[in-house]
Design a protein around this motif. Structure first.
Motif, PDB file in Angstrom:
ATOM      1  N   VAL A 131      15.164 -47.505  -9.279  1.00  0.00           N
ATOM      2  CA  VAL A 131      15.949 -48.348  -9.293  1.00  0.00           C
ATOM      3  C   VAL A 131      17.140 -48.158 -10.285  1.00  0.00           C
ATOM      4  O   VAL A 131      18.185 -48.406 -10.108  1.00  0.00           O
ATOM      5  N   TRP A 132      16.604 -47.690 -11.354  1.00  0.00           N
ATOM      6  CA  TRP A 132      17.498 -47.573 -12.562  1.00  0.00           C
ATOM      7  C   TRP A 132      18.514 -46.330 -12.102  1.00  0.00           C
ATOM      8  O   TRP A 132      19.516 -46.301 -12.662  1.00  0.00           O
ATOM      9  N   ALA A 133      17.757 -45.339 -11.427  1.00  0.00           N
ATOM     10  CA  ALA A 133      18.817 -44.244 -11.095  1.00  0.00           C
ATOM     11  C   ALA A 133      20.061 -44.656 -10.062  1.00  0.00           C
ATOM     12  O   ALA A 133      20.872 -43.674  -9.897  1.00  0.00           O
ATOM     13  N   TYR A 134      19.646 -45.648  -9.479  1.00  0.00           N
ATOM     14  CA  TYR A 134      20.713 -46.178  -8.473  1.00  0.00           C
ATOM     15  C   TYR A 134      21.602 -47.430  -9.124  1.00  0.00           C
ATOM     16  O   TYR A 134      22.607 -47.941  -8.353  1.00  0.00           O
ATOM     17  N   ARG A 135      21.421 -47.743 -10.373  1.00  0.00           N
ATOM     18  CA  ARG A 135      22.371 -48.665 -10.849  1.00  0.00           C
ATOM     19  C   ARG A 135      23.948 -48.371 -10.951  1.00  0.00           C
ATOM     20  O   ARG A 135      24.160 -46.934 -11.010  1.00  0.00           O
ATOM     21  N   GLY A 136      24.689 -49.034 -10.575  1.00  0.00           N
ATOM     22  CA  GLY A 136      26.090 -48.787 -10.485  1.00  0.00           C
ATOM     23  C   GLY A 136      26.434 -47.893  -9.140  1.00  0.00           C
ATOM     24  O   GLY A 136      27.565 -47.532  -9.285  1.00  0.00           O
ATOM     25  N   SER A 137      25.487 -47.427  -8.353  1.00  0.00           N
ATOM     26  CA  SER A 137      25.999 -46.791  -7.083  1.00  0.00           C
ATOM     27  C   SER A 137      26.422 -47.951  -6.161  1.00  0.00           C
ATOM     28  O   SER A 137      27.425 -47.104  -5.102  1.00  0.00           O
ATOM     29  N   GLY A 138      26.491 -49.013  -6.067  1.00  0.00           N
ATOM     30  CA  GLY A 138      26.814 -49.952  -5.211  1.00  0.00           C
ATOM     31  C   GLY A 138      25.755 -50.086  -3.710  1.00  0.00           C
ATOM     32  O   GLY A 138      26.001 -50.890  -2.984  1.00  0.00           O
ATOM     33  N   TYR A 139      24.704 -49.172  -3.864  1.00  0.00           N
ATOM     34  CA  TYR A 139      23.864 -49.588  -2.790  1.00  0.00           C
ATOM     35  C   TYR A 139      22.721 -50.595  -3.043  1.00  0.00           C
ATOM     36  O   TYR A 139      22.009 -50.720  -1.995  1.00  0.00           O
ATOM     37  N   LEU A 140      22.622 -51.156  -4.198  1.00  0.00           N
ATOM     38  CA  LEU A 140      21.441 -52.152  -4.588  1.00  0.00           C
ATOM     39  C   LEU A 140      22.152 -53.459  -3.887  1.00  0.00           C
ATOM     40  O   LEU A 140      23.106 -53.901  -4.536  1.00  0.00           O
ATOM     41  N   ASN A 141      21.620 -54.051  -2.926  1.00  0.00           N
ATOM     42  CA  ASN A 141      22.155 -55.405  -2.428  1.00  0.00           C
ATOM     43  C   ASN A 141      21.578 -56.632  -3.439  1.00  0.00           C
ATOM     44  O   ASN A 141      20.299 -56.768  -2.744  1.00  0.00           O
ATOM     45  N   ARG A 142      22.077 -57.191  -4.065  1.00  0.00           N
ATOM     46  CA  ARG A 142      21.393 -58.153  -4.873  1.00  0.00           C
ATOM     47  C   ARG A 142      20.866 -59.297  -4.076  1.00  0.00           C
ATOM     48  O   ARG A 142      19.688 -59.756  -4.207  1.00  0.00           O
ATOM     49  N   THR A 143      21.546 -59.861  -3.135  1.00  0.00           N
ATOM     50  CA  THR A 143      21.006 -61.054  -2.245  1.00  0.00           C
ATOM     51  C   THR A 143      19.742 -60.477  -1.346  1.00  0.00           C
ATOM     52  O   THR A 143      18.944 -61.297  -1.632  1.00  0.00           O
ATOM     53  N   LEU A 144      19.756 -59.293  -0.958  1.00  0.00           N
ATOM     54  CA  LEU A 144      18.796 -58.997  -0.364  1.00  0.00           C
ATOM     55  C   LEU A 144      17.383 -58.922  -1.208  1.00  0.00           C
ATOM     56  O   LEU A 144      16.266 -59.364  -0.963  1.00  0.00           O
TER      57      LEU A 144
END
Length: 258
Positions: free
Chosen positions: A68-81
């Motif tokens: 998850v840390w590697a994906y930070r700032g990528s725009g791929y993490l959907n917070r609502t989901l």
């Protein structure tokens, strides 16, 4: 532990965590059989099934954090989901974990086999156009997503897994979430799901902390590398890799049952 044994455990953790970060799963479907069989094949002391599940639980916890840390700032993490599905899968996994005490080992293995088979079927279904949806235009029913995650959580709790191997196909096929968003978000959801199982393993003293520490170090190194590669790979290849991993798991489980 001998130096050779440490290297073997590290390599198992590295490979499993690399794949974990790349395709968005906790990686236990790879590391569990590797930890169970490879040390014995190489002449080292065998781990018991309980020891392997304990090591895997704490390793998944750290591998998903690193991914998850590697994906930070990528725009791929959907917070609502993450909020809705993460909360629901955590509650479901607690219920499933408690309910598993009422089932026989054969029944638990059967549930696992059914889940893996459903996941394979879903991965083989067409997913046309799913990756054509712009990330800022992804839509879904929050409570439908939470309901699916709750059901997955119960089943995952029963079999002692984080549930990503069934959650990812559901997000891709049923909810029509783009592949890269599915991979990144499922890592975060799997992290939440793993909290309960990791805590349970610690309080019941099912973790060998020496091997677990080696696996954790391997996870912290390998999961971000896998996640970075996953962001660059063709999404069709990612789906095939995940599908083949789940298929291998399903075949192994059914062969044990039958």
């Amino acid at each position: 532990m001998s130096f050779d044994f440490i290297i073997v455990i590290f390599l198992i953790g590295f490979l499993g965590s690399f794949v974990s970060g790349m395709v968005g799963i906790g990686g236990s479907i790879i590391k569990y059989p590797m930890l169970l069989y490879i040390p014995v094949m190489l002449g080292f002391t065998a781990f018991s099934a309980h020891e392997v599940s304990g090591i895997s639980a704490i390793q998944v916890f750290f591998a998903t954090i690193a991914g998850v840390w590697a994906y930070r700032g990528s725009g791929y993490l959907n917070r609502t989901l993450i909020i809705y599905m993460g909360g629901a899968i955590l509650v479901g996994s607690f219920i499933g974990g408690f309910g598993s005490t009422l089932l026989t080992e054969a029944a638990i293995n059967f549930v696992y086999a059914i889940l893996a088979t459903l996941a394979v079927i879903m991965m083989l279904m067409p997913k046309n156009g799913v990756d054509d949806i712009p990330l800022d235009q992804v839509t879904f029913s929050k409570w439908f997503a939470a309901g699916l995650a709750f059901i997955v959580g119960i089943a995952a709790g029963i079999v002692g897994a984080a549930g990503a191997f069934i959650l990812v196909p559901i997000m891709l096929v049923v909810m029509k979430i783009p592949t890269r968003m599915t991979i990144a978000t499922s890592l975060a959801i799997t992290f939440i799901s793993s909290i309960g199982s990791t805590f349970g393993k610690i309080v019941t003293d099912q973790i060998l902390y020496g091997p677990a520490a080696i696996m954790v170090v391997a996870s912290i190194i390998a999961a971000p590398i896998g996640a970075k590669l996953g962001q660059k790979m063709n999404t069709t290849y990612l789906q095939w890799i995940l599908g083949l991993l789940i298929l291998g798991t399903a075949i192994k489980i059914w062969s044990d049952i039958l």
